[in-house]
Design an enzyme around this catalytic site. Structure first.
Site, PDB file in Angstrom:
ATOM      1  N   ASP A  10       0.761  -1.167  -0.194  1.00 12.26           N
ATOM      2  CA  ASP A  10      -0.074  -0.065   0.034  1.00 12.26           C
ATOM      3  C   ASP A  10       0.769   1.406   0.201  1.00 12.26           C
ATOM      4  O   ASP A  10       1.686   1.546   0.787  1.00 12.26           O
ATOM      5  CB  ASP A  10      -0.706   0.248   1.234  1.00 12.26           C
ATOM      6  N   HIS A  12      -0.258   3.970  -0.091  1.00  9.61           N
ATOM      7  CA  HIS A  12      -1.469   4.985   0.332  1.00  9.61           C
ATOM      8  C   HIS A  12      -1.376   6.258  -0.159  1.00  9.61           C
ATOM      9  O   HIS A  12      -1.638   7.569   0.448  1.00  9.61           O
ATOM     10  CB  HIS A  12      -1.092   4.983   1.955  1.00  9.61           C
ATOM     11  N   GLU A  36      -1.433  -0.920  -3.790  1.00  9.23           N
ATOM     12  CA  GLU A  36      -2.789  -0.157  -3.596  1.00  9.23           C
ATOM     13  C   GLU A  36      -2.331   1.259  -3.448  1.00  9.23           C
ATOM     14  O   GLU A  36      -1.371   1.825  -2.955  1.00  9.23           O
ATOM     15  CB  GLU A  36      -3.168  -0.637  -2.230  1.00  9.23           C
ATOM     16  N   GLU A  62     -10.420   2.973  -1.684  1.00 11.63           N
ATOM     17  CA  GLU A  62     -10.739   3.039  -0.321  1.00 11.63           C
ATOM     18  C   GLU A  62     -11.247   4.255   0.164  1.00 11.63           C
ATOM     19  O   GLU A  62     -12.180   4.682   0.920  1.00 11.63           O
ATOM     20  CB  GLU A  62      -9.660   2.678   0.672  1.00 11.63           C
ATOM     21  N   ASP A  85     -15.150   0.373   0.010  1.00 10.53           N
ATOM     22  CA  ASP A  85     -15.160   0.268   1.628  1.00 10.53           C
ATOM     23  C   ASP A  85     -16.671   0.313   1.938  1.00 10.53           C
ATOM     24  O   ASP A  85     -17.109   1.494   1.718  1.00 10.53           O
ATOM     25  CB  ASP A  85     -14.368   1.006   2.418  1.00 10.53           C
ATOM     26  N   HIS A 112     -11.902  -3.064   0.602  1.00 12.33           N
ATOM     27  CA  HIS A 112     -11.055  -2.386   1.803  1.00 12.33           C
ATOM     28  C   HIS A 112     -11.996  -2.623   3.108  1.00 12.33           C
ATOM     29  O   HIS A 112     -13.135  -2.328   3.111  1.00 12.33           O
ATOM     30  CB  HIS A 112     -10.799  -0.875   1.671  1.00 12.33           C
TER      31      HIS A 112
END
Length: 170
Positions: A10, A12, A36, A62, A85, A112
């Site tokens: 990730d 992020h 991710e 997400e 998510d 997620h």
């Protein structure tokens, strides 16, 4: 880890597009299952060029909050895995619709889920109804026992698998 373990990485969204390109190139020999959020979700127009430059599947979603936010990302291409998510993207029904949209683009869905064992249970139910489900993210193993004691009926995770309850409801 060799070939015995699948792993995702990730970013992020914390690296620039040029740095993401470098990191993807350097990580490719390790064959991650996916990367991710290689860039921030508001920079979704860079998913396609990054995807074209790597063999690693890219994942995101997400921080997208409705199927309307997923639509331009799907149309632009570049992602292989969507990660809605259900706590952010409008609940189970909206996530079912997002998964169906992903299926039209031959994409898989890896929901997620960083919220709670209740959300893990709800997301497991969501995943069970998806034809294009890939994997479910969860942080339940990091929680104290009292959290599970407060949530009777949540699905336990054992050896990386979830067995859905046989009773109706979440």
């Amino acid at each position: 880890m060799g070939d015995a373990v699948d792993f995702g990485i990730d970013f992020h969204g914390r690296v620039s597009t040029p740095m993401a390109r470098v990191l993807l190139r350097e990580l490719a020999p390790f064959k991650p299952l996916f990367v991710e959020e290689p860039v921030l979700p508001e920079h979704w127009e860079y998913y396609r060029p990054l995807s074209d430059a790597t063999s690693i599947p890219l994942a995101a979603g997400e921080r997208m909050y409705s199927r309307a936010e997923f639509k331009p990302v799907l149309c632009a291409g570049g992602l292989s895995i969507l990660q809605p998510d259900l706590s952010h993207a409008g609940g189970i029904t909206e996530c079912v619709k997002i998964a169906a949209m992903a299926d039209v683009y031959s994409m898989v869905v890896a929901p997620h889920n960083s919220n709670s064992p209740f959300c893990t249970t709800a997301t497991a139910h969501l995943a069970a109804g998806m034809a294009n489900f890939k994997i479910l993210e969860t942080f339940d193993s990091l929680l104290e026992d009292f959290v599970f004691d407060a949530l009777p009926g949540v699905v336990p995770i054992a050896d990386g698998s979830v067995e859905l309850p046989q009773k109706p409801g979440i």
